[in-house]
Design a protein around this motif. Structure first.
Motif, mmCIF file in Angstrom:
data_model
loop_
_atom_site.group_PDB
_atom_site.id
_atom_site.type_symbol
_atom_site.label_atom_id
_atom_site.label_comp_id
_atom_site.label_asym_id
_atom_site.label_seq_id
_atom_site.Cartn_x
_atom_site.Cartn_y
_atom_site.Cartn_z
ATOM 1 N N UNK A 1 0.848 -1.325 0.160
ATOM 2 C CA UNK A 1 -0.118 -0.010 0.115
ATOM 3 C C UNK A 1 0.801 1.164 -0.165
ATOM 4 N N UNK A 2 1.866 1.188 0.854
ATOM 5 C CA UNK A 2 2.763 2.155 0.734
ATOM 6 C C UNK A 2 3.488 2.657 -0.611
ATOM 7 N N UNK A 3 3.890 1.609 -1.279
ATOM 8 C CA UNK A 3 4.490 1.949 -2.521
ATOM 9 C C UNK A 3 3.222 2.258 -3.391
ATOM 10 N N UNK A 4 2.327 1.910 -3.440
ATOM 11 C CA UNK A 4 0.853 2.342 -4.185
ATOM 12 C C UNK A 4 0.771 3.812 -4.025
ATOM 13 N N UNK A 5 0.887 4.057 -2.755
ATOM 14 C CA UNK A 5 0.489 5.614 -2.404
ATOM 15 C C UNK A 5 1.555 6.426 -2.956
ATOM 16 N N UNK A 6 2.704 6.071 -2.639
ATOM 17 C CA UNK A 6 3.934 7.072 -3.037
ATOM 18 C C UNK A 6 4.814 6.856 -4.170
ATOM 19 N N UNK A 7 4.576 5.578 -4.824
ATOM 20 C CA UNK A 7 5.494 5.446 -6.014
ATOM 21 C C UNK A 7 6.783 5.610 -6.013
ATOM 22 N N UNK A 8 7.504 6.361 -6.707
ATOM 23 C CA UNK A 8 9.073 6.740 -6.500
ATOM 24 C C UNK A 8 9.334 7.812 -5.614
ATOM 25 N N UNK A 9 8.098 8.766 -5.028
ATOM 26 C CA UNK A 9 8.311 9.659 -4.164
ATOM 27 C C UNK A 9 8.416 9.328 -2.735
ATOM 28 N N UNK B 1 -17.200 -0.761 10.992
ATOM 29 C CA UNK B 1 -17.074 0.547 11.490
ATOM 30 C C UNK B 1 -18.040 1.071 12.484
ATOM 31 N N UNK B 2 -19.159 0.702 12.490
ATOM 32 C CA UNK B 2 -20.146 1.220 13.693
ATOM 33 C C UNK B 2 -19.625 0.392 15.095
ATOM 34 N N UNK B 3 -19.218 -0.795 14.881
ATOM 35 C CA UNK B 3 -18.637 -1.291 16.317
ATOM 36 C C UNK B 3 -17.352 -0.831 16.527
ATOM 37 N N UNK B 4 -16.309 -0.394 15.791
ATOM 38 C CA UNK B 4 -15.068 0.294 16.239
ATOM 39 C C UNK B 4 -15.255 1.662 16.189
ATOM 40 N N UNK B 5 -16.044 2.267 15.752
ATOM 41 C CA UNK B 5 -16.288 3.897 15.715
ATOM 42 C C UNK B 5 -15.196 4.782 15.017
ATOM 43 N N UNK B 6 -14.777 3.947 13.808
ATOM 44 C CA UNK B 6 -13.903 4.784 12.917
ATOM 45 C C UNK B 6 -14.179 4.150 11.637
ATOM 46 N N UNK B 7 -13.640 4.999 10.564
ATOM 47 C CA UNK B 7 -13.978 4.562 9.207
ATOM 48 C C UNK B 7 -13.387 3.126 8.907
ATOM 49 N N UNK B 8 -13.898 2.144 8.179
ATOM 50 C CA UNK B 8 -13.501 1.010 7.780
ATOM 51 C C UNK B 8 -13.411 1.168 6.326
ATOM 52 N N UNK B 9 -12.308 0.750 5.384
ATOM 53 C CA UNK B 9 -12.328 0.548 4.117
ATOM 54 C C UNK B 9 -11.648 -0.341 3.495
ATOM 55 N N UNK B 10 -12.532 -1.257 2.734
ATOM 56 C CA UNK B 10 -11.953 -2.601 2.018
ATOM 57 C C UNK B 10 -11.226 -2.024 0.698
ATOM 58 N N UNK B 11 -9.776 -2.837 0.889
ATOM 59 C CA UNK B 11 -9.084 -2.444 -0.500
ATOM 60 C C UNK B 11 -8.290 -3.829 -0.760
ATOM 61 N N UNK B 12 -7.707 -3.761 -1.799
ATOM 62 C CA UNK B 12 -6.923 -4.499 -2.322
ATOM 63 C C UNK B 12 -5.435 -3.835 -3.071
ATOM 64 N N UNK B 13 -4.567 -3.683 -2.225
ATOM 65 C CA UNK B 13 -3.662 -2.834 -2.664
ATOM 66 C C UNK B 13 -2.763 -3.215 -3.794
ATOM 67 N N UNK B 14 -2.642 -4.640 -4.054
ATOM 68 C CA UNK B 14 -1.830 -5.055 -4.921
ATOM 69 C C UNK B 14 -2.540 -4.884 -6.296
ATOM 70 N N UNK B 15 -3.910 -4.960 -6.407
ATOM 71 C CA UNK B 15 -4.728 -4.663 -7.542
ATOM 72 C C UNK B 15 -5.322 -3.249 -7.492
ATOM 73 N N UNK B 16 -4.789 -2.335 -6.669
ATOM 74 C CA UNK B 16 -4.980 -1.024 -6.469
ATOM 75 C C UNK B 16 -6.702 -0.795 -6.559
ATOM 76 N N UNK B 17 -7.385 -1.853 -5.823
ATOM 77 C CA UNK B 17 -8.667 -1.342 -5.758
ATOM 78 C C UNK B 17 -8.975 -0.834 -4.203
ATOM 79 N N UNK B 18 -9.949 0.217 -4.219
ATOM 80 C CA UNK B 18 -10.136 0.743 -3.038
ATOM 81 C C UNK B 18 -9.504 1.902 -2.668
ATOM 82 N N UNK B 19 -8.272 2.328 -3.605
ATOM 83 C CA UNK B 19 -7.258 3.050 -2.983
ATOM 84 C C UNK B 19 -7.930 4.535 -3.006
ATOM 85 N N UNK B 20 -8.784 4.930 -3.966
ATOM 86 C CA UNK B 20 -9.233 6.108 -4.003
ATOM 87 C C UNK B 20 -10.365 6.434 -2.783
ATOM 88 N N UNK B 21 -11.125 5.368 -2.659
ATOM 89 C CA UNK B 21 -11.996 5.612 -1.204
ATOM 90 C C UNK B 21 -11.131 5.551 -0.060
#
Length: 244
Positions: free
Chosen positions: A21-29, A136-156
């Protein structure tokens, strides 16, 4: 006038896909080095989303924040002293119960957290269904489903980070209640911790760790770790400069 840079910490157990996920978000930066006084690798990079600049810090993969290792101390100290604008806890969708242990510890330290459930593609293959809204309701914080290697859910995920960083999301993290004996001990320590630390640190969490006899935390509170400051392609720290 320079835009404000928001700091986002990535937390997670080993092998949850956090670094992917870190690599997907930052790329070469991105830049790497070591944390001050540690042999633990330090990695951070930059990401822009909706016009805002985010400093993404990939914290070491850990199973807890109990300072049983150098990795755990680095992760704990970053949350405690650097106070990131957002902490994203990356969990494995195929081992959710085990991974949520760390997430609950993070929620004891900060209310500015998002849980990113990674490897959703693997969970689907195994026939797992995760009700993210209910979680998310139980934890009290946002919960976002993703697949980092497939770049799914990254924008959300980035939209959730952006909303939290700009104060558009207000959380009510699940507060764990311990045995009556432990709760009495916490209640006795809380006023002292608040008097010494003010409102800038998670007083209940600190009281809990002190009850547990966390000597490493006591040392860190006496002498907080130095912060790395990026200057071009180097990091300045403790009066010296480290190339990365």
């Amino acid at each position: 006038m320079m835009d404000k840079t928001y700091t986002v910490a990535l937390m997670g157990n080993p092998n949850t896909g956090k670094s992917t996920l870190f690599n997907v978000l930052t790329g070469l930066r991105q830049h790497t080095g070591n944390w001050p006084g540690k042999t633990v690798t330090h990695a951070e990079g930059e990401c822009r989303h909706r016009g805002a600049l985010y400093r993404i810090v990939d914290l070491p993969g850990t199973y807890s924040l109990y300072s049983n290792s150098a990795d755990e101390e680095v992760a704990r100290d970053f949350l405690l002293f650097q106070r990131p604008d957002v902490t994203v806890v990356v969990v494995d969708a195929t081992a959710l119960e085990r991974n949520l242990n760390l997430a609950l510890q993070v929620l004891e330290m900060t209310d500015r957290a998002i849980v990113a459930i990674n490897l959703m593609d693997e969970a689907k293959k195994k026939g797992f269904h995760i009700n993210t809204k209910k979680l998310a309701a139980k934890l009290g914080v946002p919960v976002v489903p993703i697949s980092a290697r497939n770049r799914e859910g990254i924008d959300a995920l980035l939209d959730a980070v952006d909303a939290m960083a700009h104060g558009r999301i207000h959380t009510t993290p699940l507060s764990i209640r311990y045995s009556p004996e432990i709760e009495r001990g916490i209640a006795k320590l809380l006023p002292l911790v608040k008097e010494l630390m003010g409102d800038t640190h998670p007083a209940r969490w600190i009281a809990l760790r002190l009850l547990d006899g966390d000597a490493s935390l006591l040392q860190a509170l006496k002498q907080p770790p130095q912060r790395l400051i990026k200057e071009g392609n180097t990091y300045a720290c403790c009066g010296s400069v480290k190339s990365v």
